[in-house]
Write a protein that holds these residues in place. Structure first.
Motif, PDB file in Angstrom:
ATOM      1  N   PRO A   1      24.602 -35.166   1.431  1.00  0.00           N
ATOM      2  CA  PRO A   1      23.954 -33.915   1.868  1.00  0.00           C
ATOM      3  C   PRO A   1      24.515 -32.692   1.150  1.00  0.00           C
ATOM      4  CG  PRO A   1      24.479 -35.297   3.752  1.00  0.00           C
ATOM      5  CD  PRO A   1      25.138 -35.935   2.565  1.00  0.00           C
ATOM      6  N   GLY A   2      23.617 -31.874   0.629  1.00  0.00           N
ATOM      7  CA  GLY A   2      24.021 -30.646  -0.033  1.00  0.00           C
ATOM      8  C   GLY A   2      24.148 -30.752  -1.532  1.00  0.00           C
TER       9      GLY A   2
ATOM     10  N   LEU B   1      12.005 -37.511  -1.768  1.00  0.00           N
ATOM     11  CA  LEU B   1      12.252 -36.483  -2.764  1.00  0.00           C
ATOM     12  C   LEU B   1      13.538 -36.708  -3.542  1.00  0.00           C
ATOM     13  CD1 LEU B   1      11.320 -33.276  -0.707  1.00  0.00           C
ATOM     14  CD2 LEU B   1       9.914 -34.491  -2.368  1.00  0.00           C
ATOM     15  N   ARG B   2      13.430 -36.614  -4.867  1.00  0.00           N
ATOM     16  CA  ARG B   2      14.610 -36.471  -5.702  1.00  0.00           C
ATOM     17  C   ARG B   2      14.704 -35.001  -6.099  1.00  0.00           C
ATOM     18  NH1 ARG B   2      13.204 -40.550 -10.558  1.00  0.00           N
ATOM     19  NH2 ARG B   2      13.092 -41.921  -8.732  1.00  0.00           N
TER      20      ARG B   2
ATOM     21  N   GLU C   1      17.727 -31.513   6.250  1.00  0.00           N
ATOM     22  CA  GLU C   1      16.675 -31.776   7.245  1.00  0.00           C
ATOM     23  C   GLU C   1      15.297 -31.864   6.585  1.00  0.00           C
ATOM     24  OE1 GLU C   1      20.249 -30.449   9.051  1.00  0.00           O
ATOM     25  OE2 GLU C   1      19.016 -29.457   7.509  1.00  0.00           O
ATOM     26  N   LEU C   2      15.038 -30.991   5.608  1.00  0.00           N
ATOM     27  CA  LEU C   2      13.746 -31.032   4.916  1.00  0.00           C
ATOM     28  C   LEU C   2      13.608 -32.317   4.114  1.00  0.00           C
ATOM     29  CD1 LEU C   2      11.094 -29.673   4.116  1.00  0.00           C
ATOM     30  CD2 LEU C   2      12.318 -28.516   2.267  1.00  0.00           C
ATOM     31  N   LEU C   3      14.674 -32.752   3.457  1.00  0.00           N
ATOM     32  CA  LEU C   3      14.626 -34.003   2.695  1.00  0.00           C
ATOM     33  C   LEU C   3      14.295 -35.177   3.600  1.00  0.00           C
ATOM     34  CD1 LEU C   3      17.771 -33.573   0.392  1.00  0.00           C
ATOM     35  CD2 LEU C   3      15.383 -33.420  -0.299  1.00  0.00           C
ATOM     36  N   VAL C   4      14.933 -35.239   4.760  1.00  0.00           N
ATOM     37  CA  VAL C   4      14.702 -36.341   5.695  1.00  0.00           C
ATOM     38  C   VAL C   4      13.274 -36.307   6.231  1.00  0.00           C
ATOM     39  CG1 VAL C   4      15.362 -37.297   7.938  1.00  0.00           C
ATOM     40  CG2 VAL C   4      17.132 -36.539   6.333  1.00  0.00           C
TER      41      VAL C   4
ATOM     42  N   VAL D   1       8.198 -26.813  -4.835  1.00  0.00           N
ATOM     43  CA  VAL D   1       9.318 -26.053  -4.288  1.00  0.00           C
ATOM     44  C   VAL D   1       9.341 -26.292  -2.776  1.00  0.00           C
ATOM     45  CG1 VAL D   1       9.252 -24.329  -6.111  1.00  0.00           C
ATOM     46  CG2 VAL D   1       7.882 -23.980  -4.050  1.00  0.00           C
ATOM     47  N   PRO D   2      10.441 -25.963  -2.095  1.00  0.00           N
ATOM     48  CA  PRO D   2      10.502 -26.191  -0.647  1.00  0.00           C
ATOM     49  C   PRO D   2       9.333 -25.600   0.129  1.00  0.00           C
ATOM     50  CG  PRO D   2      12.684 -25.741  -1.466  1.00  0.00           C
ATOM     51  CD  PRO D   2      11.748 -25.540  -2.626  1.00  0.00           C
ATOM     52  N   THR D   3       8.860 -24.412  -0.262  1.00  0.00           N
ATOM     53  CA  THR D   3       7.724 -23.811   0.434  1.00  0.00           C
ATOM     54  C   THR D   3       6.497 -24.709   0.378  1.00  0.00           C
ATOM     55  OG1 THR D   3       8.532 -21.587  -0.072  1.00  0.00           O
ATOM     56  CG2 THR D   3       6.206 -21.797   0.510  1.00  0.00           C
TER      57      THR D   3
END
Length: 518
Positions: free
Chosen positions: A335-336, A311-312, A299-302, A265-267
């Protein structure tokens, strides 16, 4: 009997084809498919010795560990219904799930002995059997999982035509998701659903027999059990299981075990990025890294891509598992987006009347096909509300572009996600209102740098109350899981309301600085 959709059958087949292949790596334990097959057989025999039959529920409160997998497979073989419980829950929350699912057996680790002892287990109906994992002390009241299952090693369960899933639609797992009405709902997931989730994950992760999948997400969640563990066992791959997430251990084991597939997860990924580069390991073995569970920023993906985690994306929910997915390139280039529909499902957008919306119009995401849950356990009202014309309503609002890519707009449900965990304000508000000093409560999700979102509680207190934040948090800690606790508390003199009296939460959130009354 339809064996091919049964998770226990996969282990039996890999035991026949590749018995010495490593199935699970856990701390200092290396468990082959032959050993996993024997252990799940022994656990099945033990369950039968306790009188567990087809359709009985077996609840487990365990951290990530091989015993979790053994019990999952044993229930699959017998046709018993596996009920994983979130180990972060407080005792009253565990009590509710047990009373609602009414299991015949409750298996927990010794870490949760205090939780079990705080339950009024003598009042449960049907009478509840209990077993502890990892405790060698004998007890007249509690079975010892380790010792008792060991006595059945080398034996196979006695299977008759009345046992095991004769129909793919038979219940496999009841997985609880928090309810918008303040009580958790038990999504009844069939063997068919588990099987088609595995087929979807096989495509998404490009799974093969040679893969090593690191599982650090909780197995009590769909992400850990149905997107990672089950598909890997289906393919005969290797699971590297962590009892809990540790960023340093994650880096170390990616390099040590040549991890090829990873989901977080993002965290999780924000925590991994916060580790000093000098303490990180070699990530060259990673072929697929995936992210899901909550909203992901571009931004997190980059940043992840620049640091060795291309990341997929996936999007799903307990009732369906994976619904939408996007490749690494799509996630960056659009993006998004949360991607396009998975292979084994139909996903579309509809308006309030149930009619499909045109491209770039906002609608609710609905799904149908083999990945849908059967129903909510013992809840026909909620079940009827979530199904419409053969489609399952997700409660998420999105738009779809001309190329079929989905973009989340809002949640139709009143929910926020903290560290990958769904939190429904109604549940937290119900607990807050139980305090005698609280007249009314409203909870919203606020931005949090690490957890993504956290709870912000707005309170109206009764006259002459001396309640403090610390007192309120202490009250909530006894009744709520830690991730549900409000991180911010604002005492108010009034709530903005609609003409019908409903709290206008968006106004509370936007004007909290001017509403403070204490």
């Amino acid at each position: 009997m339809v064996k091919s959709v049964n998770a226990s059958w996969w282990i039996q087949r890999w035991n026949e084809l590749q018995p010495e292949k490593t199935a699970i790596l856990f701390e200092d334990r290396n468990i082959s498919y032959r050993q996993l097959h024997m252990r799940s057989n022994a656990t099945s025999c033990w369950l039968q010795s306790l009188g567990i039959e087809k359709g009985d529920r077996v609840a487990v409160l365990l951290e990530n560990c091989p015993e979790f997998i053994e019990l999952y497979l044993a229930c699959s073989r017998l046709g018993a219904i596996f009920v994983p419980i979130n180990f972060r829950l407080a005792a009253p929350e565990v009590d509710y799930l047990i009373r609602h699912s009414r299991p015949r057996l409750f298996v927990f680790s010794k870490r949760f002995m205090n939780t079990f002892q705080s339950l009024d287990s003598e009042s449960y109906r049907p009478p509840l059997l209990a077993a502890v994992v990892g405790d060698t002390k004998p007890s007249n009241r509690i079975f010892n999982y380790d010792l008792d299952t060991r006595s059945f090693e080398g034996k196979a369960p006695f299977i008759t035509p009345s046992l095991g899933p004769a129909d793919p639609e038979e219940p496999h797992v009841i997985m609880y998701t928090s309810g918008t009405t303040g009580r958790p709902k038990g999504a009844v997931l069939s063997h068919r659903k588990t099987f088609f989730n595995c087929l979807n994950a096989e495509i998404f992760f490009q799974l093969s027999f040679q893969d090593n999948m690191l599982v650090m997400l909780p197995l009590f969640h769909s992400g850990g059990l149905f997107i990672q563990a089950s598909p890997c066992l289906f393919k005969g791959a290797t699971l590297v299981i962590h009892p809990r997430f540790d960023p340093i251990k994650t880096y170390r084991d990616i390099e040590r075990f040549k991890i090829t597939k990873l989901l977080g997860v993002p965290t999780v990924f924000r925590s991994l990025l916060s580790v000093d580069p000098r303490e990180r390991g070699d990530l060259s073995s990673l072929h697929v890294c995936a992210i899901g569970g909550e909203k992901v920023t571009h931004e997190l993906l980059v940043e992840c891509r620049e640091n060795g985690f291309p990341l997929r994306q996936i999007m799903g929910q307990t009732e369906t598992s994976i619904l939408l997915w996007a490749s690494e390139e799509e996630s960056i280039a659009r993006p998004g987006t949360v991607g396009r529909p998975v292979f084994h499902a139909e996903v579309t957008l509809v308006d309030k009347q149930g009619k499909r919306v045109s491209p770039n119009e906002v609608g609710e995401i609905v799904v149908r096909g083999s990945i849908m849950m059967k129903e909510y356990w013992q809840d026909p009202v909620q079940t009827e509300q979530i199904f419409s014309g053969g489609w399952l309503r997700t409660g998420d609002l999105a738009r779809m572009d001309d190329d079929g890519y989905f973009y989340l707009v809002d949640r139709a449900k009143d929910m926020y996600i903290s560290g990958g965990e769904n939190v429904y304000p109604a549940e937290v508000e119900r607990v807050l209102k139980e305090h005698p000093a609280v007249e009314d409560a409203a909870v919203v999700g606020d931005f949090h740098e690490l957890w993504g979102e956290c709870g912000h509680a707005f309170l109206l207190l009764r006259k002459d109350s001396s309640l403090t934040e610390d007192m309120l948090i202490a009250f909530c800690k006894e009744r709520l899981a830690s991730y549900k606790l409000p991180r911010k508390i604002t005492f108010c003199v009034s709530f903005p309301r609609t003409p019908l009296g409903k709290v206008r939460k968006f106004l509370l959130k936007n004007n909290s600085h001017s509403e403070s009354g204490k």
